[in-house]
Scaffold this active site. Sequence first.
Site, PDB file in Angstrom:
ATOM      1  N   ASP A  93      50.757   5.769   9.529  1.00  0.00           N
ATOM      2  CA  ASP A  93      50.989   6.022   8.146  1.00  0.00           C
ATOM      3  C   ASP A  93      49.867   6.616   7.435  1.00  0.00           C
ATOM      4  O   ASP A  93      50.014   6.950   6.176  1.00  0.00           O
ATOM      5  CB  ASP A  93      51.397   4.711   7.495  1.00  0.00           C
ATOM      6  CG  ASP A  93      50.296   3.758   7.396  1.00  0.00           C
ATOM      7  OD1 ASP A  93      49.326   3.937   7.950  1.00  0.00           O
ATOM      8  OD2 ASP A  93      50.556   2.808   6.500  1.00  0.00           O
ATOM      9  N   GLU A 152      37.402  -8.535 -29.724  1.00  0.00           N
ATOM     10  CA  GLU A 152      35.950  -8.590 -29.220  1.00  0.00           C
ATOM     11  C   GLU A 152      34.935  -8.404 -29.878  1.00  0.00           C
ATOM     12  O   GLU A 152      33.915  -8.775 -30.295  1.00  0.00           O
ATOM     13  CB  GLU A 152      35.814  -8.216 -27.844  1.00  0.00           C
ATOM     14  CG  GLU A 152      36.405  -8.921 -26.642  1.00  0.00           C
ATOM     15  CD  GLU A 152      36.452  -8.407 -25.379  1.00  0.00           C
ATOM     16  OE1 GLU A 152      35.332  -7.889 -24.876  1.00  0.00           O
ATOM     17  OE2 GLU A 152      37.451  -8.252 -24.622  1.00  0.00           O
ATOM     18  N   ASP A 153      35.117  -7.021 -30.363  1.00  0.00           N
ATOM     19  CA  ASP A 153      34.273  -6.092 -30.895  1.00  0.00           C
ATOM     20  C   ASP A 153      34.195  -5.543 -32.408  1.00  0.00           C
ATOM     21  O   ASP A 153      33.195  -4.984 -32.919  1.00  0.00           O
ATOM     22  CB  ASP A 153      33.937  -4.588 -30.006  1.00  0.00           C
ATOM     23  CG  ASP A 153      33.700  -5.021 -28.659  1.00  0.00           C
ATOM     24  OD1 ASP A 153      33.023  -6.156 -28.148  1.00  0.00           O
ATOM     25  OD2 ASP A 153      34.114  -4.046 -27.843  1.00  0.00           O
ATOM     26  N   ASP A 159      42.373  -1.009 -17.951  1.00  0.00           N
ATOM     27  CA  ASP A 159      40.926  -1.286 -18.523  1.00  0.00           C
ATOM     28  C   ASP A 159      39.957  -0.937 -17.465  1.00  0.00           C
ATOM     29  O   ASP A 159      39.028  -0.182 -17.594  1.00  0.00           O
ATOM     30  CB  ASP A 159      41.027  -2.511 -19.557  1.00  0.00           C
ATOM     31  CG  ASP A 159      39.554  -2.581 -19.923  1.00  0.00           C
ATOM     32  OD1 ASP A 159      38.989  -1.696 -20.295  1.00  0.00           O
ATOM     33  OD2 ASP A 159      39.138  -4.111 -19.802  1.00  0.00           O
ATOM     34  N   HIS A 175      42.725  -3.163 -27.535  1.00  0.00           N
ATOM     35  CA  HIS A 175      42.688  -4.133 -26.550  1.00  0.00           C
ATOM     36  C   HIS A 175      41.099  -4.794 -26.902  1.00  0.00           C
ATOM     37  O   HIS A 175      40.876  -5.830 -26.255  1.00  0.00           O
ATOM     38  CB  HIS A 175      42.777  -3.796 -25.144  1.00  0.00           C
ATOM     39  CG  HIS A 175      41.543  -2.870 -24.606  1.00  0.00           C
ATOM     40  ND1 HIS A 175      41.646  -1.575 -24.780  1.00  0.00           N
ATOM     41  CD2 HIS A 175      40.490  -3.267 -23.797  1.00  0.00           C
ATOM     42  CE1 HIS A 175      40.463  -1.152 -23.971  1.00  0.00           C
ATOM     43  NE2 HIS A 175      39.852  -1.951 -23.554  1.00  0.00           N
ATOM     44  N   HIS A 202      37.376   5.338 -24.809  1.00  0.00           N
ATOM     45  CA  HIS A 202      37.722   4.347 -23.883  1.00  0.00           C
ATOM     46  C   HIS A 202      39.213   3.831 -23.976  1.00  0.00           C
ATOM     47  O   HIS A 202      40.027   3.739 -23.145  1.00  0.00           O
ATOM     48  CB  HIS A 202      36.722   3.175 -23.789  1.00  0.00           C
ATOM     49  CG  HIS A 202      37.174   1.890 -22.930  1.00  0.00           C
ATOM     50  ND1 HIS A 202      37.439   2.146 -21.618  1.00  0.00           N
ATOM     51  CD2 HIS A 202      37.665   0.560 -23.127  1.00  0.00           C
ATOM     52  CE1 HIS A 202      37.887   0.852 -21.137  1.00  0.00           C
ATOM     53  NE2 HIS A 202      37.836  -0.052 -22.191  1.00  0.00           N
TER      54      HIS A 202
END
Length: 476
Positions: A256, A74-75, A137, A70, A46
């Site tokens: 367009d 958090e993890d 992300d 990133h 990821h």
Amino acid sequence: MTINDLILNVKKHSITGVEEIEKAYKLAASLHDGQFRESGEPYIIHPLHVAYYLSDMYADKDVICAGLLHDTLEDTIITKDEIASLFNDTVANLVEGVSKFRGMNFSSRKEKEEANTSKILHAITDDIRVVMIKCADRLHNMETIGFKKIFKQKENAIETMEIYVPLAAYTGMYQLKNKLEDHSFKVISPFLYSSLKEKIGKLEIEKKDVLSDMTDNIKAKLKDNNITAQCNIRIKSVYSTYKKLLKYKELSAIYDLLALKIVTDDYLDCYKTLGILHKEYKPLLGRFKDYIATPKTNFYQSLHTVSTLFDGTLVQGQIRTREMNLVDTYGLPAYLHLNQDRPFRFVQDEIRKRCQFCDSIRDISDYFKRNDEFINQVKTEIFTDKVYVYNKNGEFIEFPKGATPIDFAYYLGDDFGNYLDKAVVNGVEVPLDYNLKNKDRVIVIADNNSCGPNKEWLDMAKTTRAKQKILEFKPR
């Protein structure tokens, strides 16, 4: 996706800092070791995709490193200070800016989501590059959303449409924006998405020969006039087509839907090319726009015109230089890449001035302290339909739909707003509750002897800035 794919793309786009990017990858791979996504893939896949998308948009090495890292705050067990010591404060701040809250108790999932969204929006005002990482992300999450439950898929798709699509649009990241829209639309209305995609595909095949003839003809005429240019056909994305169909009803009426993109080497060649295009194919009156002389607030620059082919097919002409095309495609990252030799703080100040939503987020933040009220107001005032008006110098200014001369006056400054006396739109005096419209030319006249704003203005004003200044006013 492998680290080699990322490094090759970094080198292809002449982005410096390969060693640091490799270092960030090794750290992220080590920290995420043993973690897996819902698809069963190793988690590192990821952040690798996120970093690759960022490199594809010409993001700088600090942003790419932050993209790789990133999710680490958090993890994993690493801290912001440790990231700063291993890389620099910029990378650490970017990672912290895109990270959700950890180790905090919330009364509900909704309250937690609101807190995290609010945190990201505030981080954007500190470093606008946070937008790039969050949107990249979200793109990979939407591309792999099939592994989530249907309810969660729709929930994420709606959030993408409400938050991330506007952010991508306001920072000029049109290629990424179109992908986010189409992935979300496919989740929200799968049958409508598939049906419309099939119709667009059939039209593309049907018009292949006439579009090829037009392209070959223009290439030849440009060569005859010593203009070096690339010519390519662009087909409108599925969701963008869907939005146009709400107005035009038939694909053939969308002016367009099909576009001939002409990218030149020189600024003046854009205008010469426009003349050639108009000579070869009759232009549709009222459809010419010069976004080169008057750029959009998100850096977009291009000449737009609409030509009618011999069989009645409408084709939009989009004419710009190579640098303009880079920014028109990738937006903020490409703009920063082209200005990488200048100090970032100066470039960011310039960007904030152009991307007016940054100041609007600050104004709303000062006025609404609760996360739910803050987010709702951002959606209502910023992530909504816009009107673009001219000031007396011919510059574009962006306002939410329904804005009035009162909002315009306070945008110019407190003295204009507090002592607003008259408003002139397109040469005609209008009442202060007049709703501004696209392409209005607005002039406001202040009277320093006036008593200042009155409470009725609160109902007339649309922007938080104007309302806040009206409430704060104290007579001299």
